[in-house]
Design a protein around this motif. Structure first.
Motif, short mmCIF file in Angstrom:
data_model
loop_
_atom_site.label_atom_id
_atom_site.label_comp_id
_atom_site.label_asym_id
_atom_site.label_seq_id
_atom_site.Cartn_x
_atom_site.Cartn_y
_atom_site.Cartn_z
N ARG A 18 0.84 -1.13 0.07
CA ARG A 18 -0.09 0.21 0.05
C ARG A 18 0.75 1.48 0.00
O ARG A 18 1.81 1.45 0.59
CB ARG A 18 -0.84 -0.03 1.25
N VAL A 19 0.56 2.12 -0.80
CA VAL A 19 1.43 3.34 -0.83
C VAL A 19 0.52 4.36 -0.11
O VAL A 19 -0.46 4.99 -0.47
CB VAL A 19 1.48 4.17 -2.54
N CYS A 20 1.52 5.17 0.80
CA CYS A 20 0.77 6.33 1.44
C CYS A 20 1.73 7.40 1.30
O CYS A 20 2.76 7.30 0.97
CB CYS A 20 0.96 5.68 3.08
N PRO A 21 1.32 8.80 1.63
CA PRO A 21 2.08 9.92 1.57
C PRO A 21 3.10 9.72 2.35
O PRO A 21 4.19 10.33 1.86
CB PRO A 21 0.84 10.93 1.90
N PRO A 26 -1.78 7.38 7.65
CA PRO A 26 -2.24 6.02 7.17
C PRO A 26 -3.52 6.21 6.07
O PRO A 26 -4.70 5.85 6.37
CB PRO A 26 -2.82 5.49 8.45
N LEU A 27 -2.97 6.83 5.06
CA LEU A 27 -3.90 6.82 3.91
C LEU A 27 -3.27 6.30 2.80
O LEU A 27 -2.25 6.59 2.45
CB LEU A 27 -4.12 8.45 3.66
N SER A 28 -4.11 5.33 2.09
CA SER A 28 -3.43 4.52 0.94
C SER A 28 -4.20 5.08 -0.40
O SER A 28 -5.34 5.30 -0.39
CB SER A 28 -3.93 3.04 1.13
N PHE A 29 -2.97 5.52 -1.35
CA PHE A 29 -3.49 5.78 -2.61
C PHE A 29 -3.35 4.66 -3.88
O PHE A 29 -3.63 4.91 -5.03
CB PHE A 29 -2.68 7.09 -3.11
#
Length: 110
Positions: A18-21, A26-29
């Motif tokens: 999972r790619v996060c900022p 804890p936000l996935s893009f």
């Protein structure tokens, strides 16, 4: 001086792709096992168009209504949460100088 570059000049990929900022947001893009990192980076760049003066997580922490095991949020929820980030703040001083932008420039993000 340089503020927060989450999603602008760095990102974090967790153990399952999972790619996060950043590692503290804890936000996935998206997930690198399902699509190319370049596509995820471009999508994330729409939200994080410029660096921020302060940590993005401090602005959105109260809006996260998830249990720790449910984080990071999936892409659709992450994008909704990021829509709440203020876009009217000036650039951090270091970036203002690096980008040779006038002091009055603000974020172009959502």
């Amino acid at each position: 001086m340089f503020g927060c570059g989450a999603g602008f000049h760095h990102l974090f990929v967790d153990a399952v792709g999972r790619v996060c900022p950043c590692d503290l947001t804890p936000l996935s893009f998206g997930n690198v096992t399902a699509e190319p990192l370049a596509a995820i980076w471009e999508r994330m760049s729409e939200t994080f168009a410029l660096p921020r003066r302060g940590c993005a997580m401090t602005e959105i922490a109260e809006t996260l209504n998830a249990e720790p095991g449910e984080l990071p949020l999936p892409q659709d929820q992450s994008e909704r949460v990021c829509a709440l980030l203020r876009s009217d703040k000036p650039l951090p001083e270091g970036y203002r100088r690096l980008l040779r932008s006038p002091a009055s420039i603000t974020h172009r993000g959502r």
